[in-house]
Design a protein around this motif. Structure first.
Motif, PDB file in Angstrom:
ATOM      1  N   PHE A   1      39.236  13.837  71.014  1.00  0.00           N
ATOM      2  CA  PHE A   1      40.121  13.694  72.168  1.00  0.00           C
ATOM      3  C   PHE A   1      39.868  14.791  73.200  1.00  0.00           C
ATOM      4  N   VAL A   2      39.747  14.375  74.474  1.00  0.00           N
ATOM      5  CA  VAL A   2      39.531  15.296  75.590  1.00  0.00           C
ATOM      6  C   VAL A   2      40.707  15.163  76.553  1.00  0.00           C
ATOM      7  N   VAL A   3      41.327  16.294  76.873  1.00  0.00           N
ATOM      8  CA  VAL A   3      42.422  16.325  77.849  1.00  0.00           C
ATOM      9  C   VAL A   3      41.846  16.805  79.172  1.00  0.00           C
ATOM     10  N   ILE A   4      42.014  16.000  80.222  1.00  0.00           N
ATOM     11  CA  ILE A   4      41.412  16.271  81.527  1.00  0.00           C
ATOM     12  C   ILE A   4      42.501  16.658  82.518  1.00  0.00           C
ATOM     13  N   ALA A   5      42.231  17.719  83.297  1.00  0.00           N
ATOM     14  CA  ALA A   5      43.181  18.169  84.326  1.00  0.00           C
ATOM     15  C   ALA A   5      42.418  18.388  85.627  1.00  0.00           C
ATOM     16  N   GLY A   6      42.755  17.590  86.639  1.00  0.00           N
ATOM     17  CA  GLY A   6      42.126  17.690  87.955  1.00  0.00           C
ATOM     18  C   GLY A   6      43.102  17.268  89.036  1.00  0.00           C
ATOM     19  N   GLU A   7      42.569  16.973  90.226  1.00  0.00           N
ATOM     20  CA  GLU A   7      43.416  16.628  91.358  1.00  0.00           C
ATOM     21  C   GLU A   7      44.219  15.355  91.104  1.00  0.00           C
ATOM     22  N   GLU A   8      43.579  14.334  90.516  1.00  0.00           N
ATOM     23  CA  GLU A   8      44.261  13.077  90.275  1.00  0.00           C
ATOM     24  C   GLU A   8      45.428  13.265  89.301  1.00  0.00           C
ATOM     25  N   GLU A   9      45.204  14.082  88.265  1.00  0.00           N
ATOM     26  CA  GLU A   9      46.250  14.318  87.255  1.00  0.00           C
ATOM     27  C   GLU A   9      47.434  15.076  87.877  1.00  0.00           C
ATOM     28  N   ARG A  10      47.116  16.035  88.793  1.00  0.00           N
ATOM     29  CA  ARG A  10      48.200  16.793  89.429  1.00  0.00           C
ATOM     30  C   ARG A  10      49.056  15.898  90.310  1.00  0.00           C
ATOM     31  N   LYS A  11      48.428  14.963  90.997  1.00  0.00           N
ATOM     32  CA  LYS A  11      49.183  14.052  91.855  1.00  0.00           C
ATOM     33  C   LYS A  11      50.211  13.266  91.043  1.00  0.00           C
ATOM     34  N   ASN A  12      49.838  12.950  89.802  1.00  0.00           N
ATOM     35  CA  ASN A  12      50.723  12.157  88.945  1.00  0.00           C
ATOM     36  C   ASN A  12      51.512  13.015  87.957  1.00  0.00           C
ATOM     37  N   GLU A  13      51.424  14.334  88.139  1.00  0.00           N
ATOM     38  CA  GLU A  13      52.160  15.297  87.308  1.00  0.00           C
ATOM     39  C   GLU A  13      51.933  15.049  85.814  1.00  0.00           C
ATOM     40  N   GLY A  14      50.656  14.889  85.454  1.00  0.00           N
ATOM     41  CA  GLY A  14      50.332  14.660  84.041  1.00  0.00           C
ATOM     42  C   GLY A  14      48.918  15.073  83.715  1.00  0.00           C
ATOM     43  N   PHE A  15      48.396  14.509  82.639  1.00  0.00           N
ATOM     44  CA  PHE A  15      47.045  14.797  82.163  1.00  0.00           C
ATOM     45  C   PHE A  15      46.391  13.489  81.736  1.00  0.00           C
ATOM     46  N   SER A  16      45.085  13.424  81.817  1.00  0.00           N
ATOM     47  CA  SER A  16      44.349  12.274  81.296  1.00  0.00           C
ATOM     48  C   SER A  16      43.885  12.586  79.885  1.00  0.00           C
ATOM     49  N   LEU A  17      44.041  11.639  78.989  1.00  0.00           N
ATOM     50  CA  LEU A  17      43.576  11.786  77.606  1.00  0.00           C
ATOM     51  C   LEU A  17      42.481  10.754  77.362  1.00  0.00           C
ATOM     52  N   LYS A  18      41.273  11.234  77.021  1.00  0.00           N
ATOM     53  CA  LYS A  18      40.153  10.341  76.770  1.00  0.00           C
ATOM     54  C   LYS A  18      39.806  10.360  75.292  1.00  0.00           C
ATOM     55  N   ASP A  19      39.717   9.155  74.700  1.00  0.00           N
ATOM     56  CA  ASP A  19      39.315   8.984  73.305  1.00  0.00           C
ATOM     57  C   ASP A  19      37.816   8.716  73.292  1.00  0.00           C
ATOM     58  N   LEU A  20      37.031   9.654  72.776  1.00  0.00           N
ATOM     59  CA  LEU A  20      35.583   9.520  72.792  1.00  0.00           C
ATOM     60  C   LEU A  20      35.075   8.501  71.782  1.00  0.00           C
ATOM     61  N   VAL A  21      35.911   8.057  70.858  1.00  0.00           N
ATOM     62  CA  VAL A  21      35.502   7.036  69.891  1.00  0.00           C
ATOM     63  C   VAL A  21      35.674   5.637  70.483  1.00  0.00           C
ATOM     64  N   SER A  22      36.868   5.369  71.025  1.00  0.00           N
ATOM     65  CA  SER A  22      37.139   4.040  71.588  1.00  0.00           C
ATOM     66  C   SER A  22      36.727   3.927  73.041  1.00  0.00           C
ATOM     67  N   GLY A  23      36.573   5.073  73.725  1.00  0.00           N
ATOM     68  CA  GLY A  23      36.267   5.062  75.145  1.00  0.00           C
ATOM     69  C   GLY A  23      37.495   4.910  76.025  1.00  0.00           C
ATOM     70  N   GLU A  24      38.663   4.732  75.414  1.00  0.00           N
ATOM     71  CA  GLU A  24      39.906   4.544  76.158  1.00  0.00           C
ATOM     72  C   GLU A  24      40.320   5.833  76.858  1.00  0.00           C
ATOM     73  N   GLN A  25      40.818   5.717  78.103  1.00  0.00           N
ATOM     74  CA  GLN A  25      41.348   6.867  78.839  1.00  0.00           C
ATOM     75  C   GLN A  25      42.663   6.475  79.464  1.00  0.00           C
ATOM     76  N   MET A  26      43.678   7.321  79.353  1.00  0.00           N
ATOM     77  CA  MET A  26      45.009   6.998  79.883  1.00  0.00           C
ATOM     78  C   MET A  26      45.624   8.228  80.508  1.00  0.00           C
ATOM     79  N   LEU A  27      46.467   7.997  81.518  1.00  0.00           N
ATOM     80  CA  LEU A  27      47.184   9.066  82.198  1.00  0.00           C
ATOM     81  C   LEU A  27      48.562   9.203  81.560  1.00  0.00           C
ATOM     82  N   LEU A  28      48.898  10.418  81.083  1.00  0.00           N
ATOM     83  CA  LEU A  28      50.139  10.647  80.345  1.00  0.00           C
ATOM     84  C   LEU A  28      50.890  11.837  80.920  1.00  0.00           C
TER      85      LEU A  28
END
Length: 422
Positions: A379-406
């Protein structure tokens, strides 16, 4: 010239560390459950400790110790084994008066100048258990049970336990005299080392692995120490056998087993795994009721066990022990503000007991994803401009390829759930 680690030593790196940590955790947990407390002794001692305790005529003292003279002119030796230092500490701190019955365990490096080979190094590691002040054979059985429990919990199979009694000061001299007579009559068949040992300490001959010497030991008329045991030693041995049968621990009696140290009395034992080949012993021990007196103290009964950790790690590797089972989260900042957000998040993850890795080397997402894959992190937690706009973090699952904003709360809930199922 490139500087390398000295021959017979090695670095323990990366994924292999997980094997060592697992082994150490199993040892510590079982020590605690059996009522053993940790003791930590110095890695070097006065040379006299091992000369008097281990034995002047042993190969360890004569050939294998790392001994040097310090700036004060004292002879110092890097510890080649753990029992003599433990008994020295027991005597030095007066436990024989204030608390004569103790159960201690240790883990740490030992040093012997030997030919390096698989599972055997010049700096090697041992864990061991020592019970001082206990004369009853039930304590011998407890030590063996503790060792057997650890091996079984580690998932080791094809184990065998070999036992013998080497007698006491009353009966051992009679056997030594008979053994010397027998070996003298076959002296021409012995190797040069054994001819020397025959004069100094005939029992040491039984440690020899030379095939011509082994042939002498296998002769039907070769004297067995089992035939020379006194009444008390025989009673001690029979009681131990009865206890081991009650515990369901299988064993065989090996009348030629003496171990390589002079301090043993009565019980000696080794645990072997035959898949290791010629060097199949992964631990052993026995009773050493005379060691405290040999070191200048009173008579204190003792029994112990020690195991080489390198050989056990080798067996764990061969068994396919999973090295990458630790749950961890990779934190990938996309800019400087993302670093601030993930630093703050790392505090929350720490409080929640969720392991993490925060990489400041780059702001490039492709770099972070490759780095996380190389580390075996899912699992990779991503923090950038898009995540700040939505006041959250993106979580990417490197096994399934799924990414979601939480949101932060949603992210923590998901990571806790994933950790529990890992």
């Amino acid at each position: 010239m490139e500087i390398k680690a000295p021959r017979g030593t090695r670095d323990i790196l990366g994924e292999e560390v997980a094997l060592w940590q697992h082994l150490e955790e199993v040892v510590r947990r079982n020590a605690h459950l059996f009522g053993y407390e940790e003791i930590r002794t110095p890695v070097f001692e006065h040379t006299e400790l091992f000369a008097r305790g281990v034995g002047e005529e042993t190969d360890i003292v004569q050939k294998e110790m790392y001994t040097f003279t310090d700036k004060g002119g004292r002879s110092i030796t890097l510890r080649p084994e753990g029992t003599a230092p433990v008994v020295r500490a027991y005597l030095e701190h007066g436990f024989f008066v204030r608390d004569p019955r103790v159960r201690w365990y240790y883990l740490g490096p030992m040093f012997r100048y030997e030919r390096p080979q698989a599972g055997r190094m010049r700096q090697f590691h041992q864990f061991g258990f020592e019970a001082l002040g206990f004369q009853d054979p039930a304590c011998d059985a407890e030590i063996i049970l503790l060792a057997w429990t650890i091996y079984r919990e580690l998932g080791l199979s094809d184990l065998s336990l070999e036992l013998n009694s080497i007698g006491c000061p009353l009966c051992k001299p009679h056997y030594v005299r008979r053994l010397r007579e027998y070996l003298e009559s076959r002296k021409d068949a012995l190797c040069e080392n054994c001819k020397r040992r025959l004069v100094e300490n005939p029992l040491r001959v039984l440690d020899c692995k030379n095939e011509t010497c082994q042939a002498v030991f296998r002769e039907a008329s070769f004297p067995s120490i089992q035939d020379f045991l006194c009444t008390e030693c025989r009673r001690h041995e029979e009681r131990l056998f009865s206890l081991l049968k009650r515990l369901g621990i299988p064993f065989v009696v090996n009348p030629r087993l003496v171990r390589g140290l002079d301090y043993y009395t009565r019980t000696v034992f080794e645990v072997k795994v035959h898949t290791l080949g010629a060097q199949d012993a992964i631990g052993g021990g026995g009773r050493y009721d005379g060691l405290a007196r040999a070191l200048g103290g009173p008579e204190v009964p003792g029994v112990g066990f020690a195991a080489g950790m390198e050989r056990i790690v080798l067996l764990l590797e061969r068994s396919g022990f999973p090295r990458k089972g630790t749950f961890r989260v990779y934190l990938a900042p996309q800019d400087e503000e993302g670093e601030k957000d993930l630093l703050a998040l790392s505090q929350v993850l720490h409080e929640a007991g969720i392991p993490f890795c925060l990489d400041f080397a780059s702001k490039n997402l492709r770099y972070h994803l490759k780095r996380a894959q190389k580390m075996g992190v899912r699992f990779v937690v991503i923090a950038g401009e898009e995540e700040r706009k939505n006041e959250g973090f993106s979580l990417k699952d490197l096994v399934s390829g799924e990414q979601m904003l939480l949101s932060r709360e949603e992210l923590l809930g998901r990571l806790r759930k994933e950790r529990e199922t890992c």
